[in-house]
Design an enzyme around this catalytic site. Structure first.
Site, PDB file in Angstrom:
ATOM      1  N   GLY A 117      51.643  23.221   3.044  1.00  0.00           N
ATOM      2  CA  GLY A 117      52.707  23.456   2.271  1.00  0.00           C
ATOM      3  C   GLY A 117      52.824  22.117   1.401  1.00  0.00           C
ATOM      4  O   GLY A 117      54.035  21.439   1.201  1.00  0.00           O
ATOM      5  N   ARG A 165      47.987  11.258  -8.734  1.00  0.00           N
ATOM      6  CA  ARG A 165      47.955  10.554  -7.750  1.00  0.00           C
ATOM      7  C   ARG A 165      46.729   9.694  -7.784  1.00  0.00           C
ATOM      8  O   ARG A 165      46.654   8.476  -7.445  1.00  0.00           O
ATOM      9  CB  ARG A 165      47.727  11.537  -6.494  1.00  0.00           C
ATOM     10  CG  ARG A 165      49.135  12.463  -6.111  1.00  0.00           C
ATOM     11  CD  ARG A 165      48.890  12.917  -4.746  1.00  0.00           C
ATOM     12  NE  ARG A 165      47.765  13.865  -4.638  1.00  0.00           N
ATOM     13  CZ  ARG A 165      47.936  15.084  -5.006  1.00  0.00           C
ATOM     14  NH1 ARG A 165      49.036  15.675  -5.448  1.00  0.00           N
ATOM     15  NH2 ARG A 165      46.883  15.757  -4.696  1.00  0.00           N
ATOM     16  N   ASN A 166      45.436  10.191  -8.054  1.00  0.00           N
ATOM     17  CA  ASN A 166      44.508   9.466  -8.393  1.00  0.00           C
ATOM     18  C   ASN A 166      44.367   8.177  -9.382  1.00  0.00           C
ATOM     19  O   ASN A 166      43.903   7.102  -9.038  1.00  0.00           O
ATOM     20  CB  ASN A 166      43.144  10.134  -8.481  1.00  0.00           C
ATOM     21  CG  ASN A 166      42.740  11.136  -7.340  1.00  0.00           C
ATOM     22  OD1 ASN A 166      42.283  10.752  -6.291  1.00  0.00           O
ATOM     23  ND2 ASN A 166      43.237  12.532  -7.525  1.00  0.00           N
ATOM     24  N   LYS A 204      36.309  14.770 -11.128  1.00  0.00           N
ATOM     25  CA  LYS A 204      37.463  14.087 -11.928  1.00  0.00           C
ATOM     26  C   LYS A 204      38.288  13.223 -11.116  1.00  0.00           C
ATOM     27  O   LYS A 204      38.975  12.339 -11.967  1.00  0.00           O
ATOM     28  CB  LYS A 204      38.048  15.482 -12.906  1.00  0.00           C
ATOM     29  CG  LYS A 204      38.799  16.275 -11.811  1.00  0.00           C
ATOM     30  CD  LYS A 204      40.195  16.076 -11.677  1.00  0.00           C
ATOM     31  CE  LYS A 204      40.918  16.915 -10.771  1.00  0.00           C
ATOM     32  NZ  LYS A 204      42.446  16.527 -10.227  1.00  0.00           N
ATOM     33  N   PHE A 247      40.194  18.096   5.664  1.00  0.00           N
ATOM     34  CA  PHE A 247      40.829  18.544   7.164  1.00  0.00           C
ATOM     35  C   PHE A 247      40.593  20.167   6.913  1.00  0.00           C
ATOM     36  O   PHE A 247      41.022  20.802   7.697  1.00  0.00           O
ATOM     37  CB  PHE A 247      42.034  18.265   6.786  1.00  0.00           C
ATOM     38  CG  PHE A 247      42.623  16.758   6.829  1.00  0.00           C
ATOM     39  CD1 PHE A 247      42.460  16.153   7.951  1.00  0.00           C
ATOM     40  CD2 PHE A 247      43.167  16.308   5.721  1.00  0.00           C
ATOM     41  CE1 PHE A 247      42.683  14.767   7.870  1.00  0.00           C
ATOM     42  CE2 PHE A 247      43.288  14.919   5.487  1.00  0.00           C
ATOM     43  CZ  PHE A 247      43.414  13.921   6.719  1.00  0.00           C
ATOM     44  N   SER A 260      52.308  19.823  -2.345  1.00  0.00           N
ATOM     45  CA  SER A 260      52.884  20.050  -3.540  1.00  0.00           C
ATOM     46  C   SER A 260      52.296  21.153  -4.414  1.00  0.00           C
ATOM     47  O   SER A 260      53.047  22.117  -4.930  1.00  0.00           O
ATOM     48  CB  SER A 260      52.964  18.730  -4.455  1.00  0.00           C
ATOM     49  OG  SER A 260      51.574  18.163  -4.478  1.00  0.00           O
TER      50      SER A 260
END
Length: 451
Positions: A126, A374-375, A310, A202, A128
């Site tokens: 769950g 985020r990266n 990427k 994970f 984004s």
């Protein structure tokens, strides 16, 4: 064609070199009545003007009897609108051909819509992007059952009671046909498609825990991008091995697609890759809409490796931004990074065209240049001098590039590919190199031929 040679005095507005201009320009002849006042009185030398070829049939008979001095040449300074009209016509014809091709293709390929035959979809995770894809599919068909399998009971309750993922999208309402559950058996029972949105590191343990509830023929659509750190496996290898079924149907979905913009229903395009051509087309029909274009590909390796690498390149781009090295440095670094990704991907059997497509260049540009990444954010903060542990502890989402960097370099060594930019990122993440030192070392590399 022959040219008509006329002997006539030059009009007063002609300069001494005008006959050279006229001989190389398109000029229109106009014939006027002989009432036009004669030219100014002067005694010119005879001038020979080469005019465009004309035919006798194009000149009316009565005008053919006029005196030579009644011939006037139109001003060559007047704008010629014909070339512009011709260009517009060419563009119009090209667009009409495209529209006709689109209609023809749709009529010939109007096969069974897999969306109509789909009754239930399950999303594993769950986060984004998993939430965004669940919402997208749910909006496609109001009576489609979409279940999100979660571990967090509070988040599950929030989705079911408030129709909202309060952790990632507190201001976006989810469709009513999206429900959440923590029961893996109930979620997977009777599912037609399974979207896998669990982070790569994970995924193996998670899938092993639910393997007994997975139908052997259930297609898995992977939304996760990255490489498993210790094994260097991609999702196309992790999913069937974790489920204990080497023939588990698999599709990789990738391309420029920030979850927030999907939730805001902004248009984009992505690619689905599968070795099973029919499954790729079925997934295309399931996802394609007026806001999401879906292309198909059989190059699973290319799509996956581009999606994984990427993220590492985005960290490098963020470091350049955080160090304020300028736009030139940014463009040069990303171009070099794209080349390194192509080197490794093609060594692994990928097609070069995939690396320049949606899952390659498309996703790279989005991730490297936009603040929502985020990266890239991790890289910006590293370039600004922050410590990696502090950065990661303050984030509520996973930046896959951090864990993927080391795996990428191990993979490059396996295939004997030199990747200076991505290797520098891995060394910075391992705290073996500062961003400033990395820049100095990269700039001091030998000057070589571009390949």
């Amino acid at each position: 064609m022959a040219a008509l040679l006329l002997e006539l005095p030059p009009p007063p507005f002609f300069n001494c070199n005008h006959h050279r201009f006229l001989s190389s320009s398109k000029t229109t002849l106009h014939y006027f009545p002989s009432k036009i006042p004669p030219p100014l009185t002067f005694t010119p030398t005879t001038t020979y003007c080469f005019l465009p070829t004309v035919t006798s049939s194009s000149i009316p008979e009565e005008e053919d009897k006029e005196e030579p001095h009644s011939i006037a040449v139109a001003s060559t300074n007047a704008p010629d609108e014909r070339p512009q009209q011709d260009r517009r016509k060419v563009v119009q014809i090209a667009w009409e051909k495209l529209v006709r091709w689109s209609r023809s293709w749709r009529s010939k390929n109007n096969k069974t819509d897999h969306l109509e035959r789909t009754n239930k979809v399950v999303v594993l995770g769950g986060g984004s992007f998993g939430t965004a894809m669940a919402a997208h599919v749910a909006y496609r068909k109001s009576n489609l059952e979409v279940q999100i399998l979660l571990r967090d009971p509070l988040l599950c309750q929030s989705i079911n009671e408030n129709h909202c993922n309060c952790k990632y999208f507190p201001e976006h309402k989810l469709p009513d046909n999206v429900i959440a559950t923590t029961n893996a058996k109930a979620a997977l029972l009777g599912a037609d498609y399974c979207f896998h949105a669990v982070p790569v590191q994970f995924s193996s343990s998670f899938l092993e825990g639910i393997a007994e509830y997975v139908d052997p023929g259930l297609p898995f659509i992977s939304l996760s991008k990255g490489l498993e750190l210790n094994t260097l496996r991609m999702m196309s290898q992790i999913i069937p091995q974790a489920l204990g079924n080497p023939y588990q149907p698999f599709v990789s979905l990738s391309g420029p697609s920030f979850a927030l913009e999907l939730m805001n229903k902004l248009p984009t395009a992505m690619v689905v890759a599968s070795k099973d051509k029919k499954l790729a087309h079925a997934t295309q029909q399931l996802l394609a809409s007026s806001l999401l274009r879906i292309s198909t590909s059989r190059d699973v390796t290319g799509v996956e490796i581009a999606g994984a690498l990427k993220n590492v390149l985005a960290i490098a781009a963020g470091i350049v931004e955080g160090m304020n090295l300028g736009n030139n440095s940014m463009a040069a670094l990303v171009a070099q990074g794209c080349t390194e990704i192509r080197w490794l991907a093609t060594k692994m059997g990928a097609k070069p065209a995939t690396i320049t497509g949606l899952s390659g260049t498309g996703d790279i540009m989005l991730t490297c240049f936009v603040n929502l990444s985020r990266n890239r954010t991790v890289g910006v903060r590293l370039g600004s001098g922050e410590k990696l542990d502090d950065i990661l502890s303050s984030m509520n989402q996973v930046a896959e590039g951090v864990s993927t960097a080391g795996a990428v370099i191990a993979l490059a060594q396996k295939y004997n590919v030199k990747m200076p930019v991505l290797t520098a990122v891995a060394r910075i993440i391992d705290n073996e190199l500062t961003p400033k030192k990395a820049v100095l070392e990269l700039m001091s590399l030998p000057q070589v031929e571009e390949v």
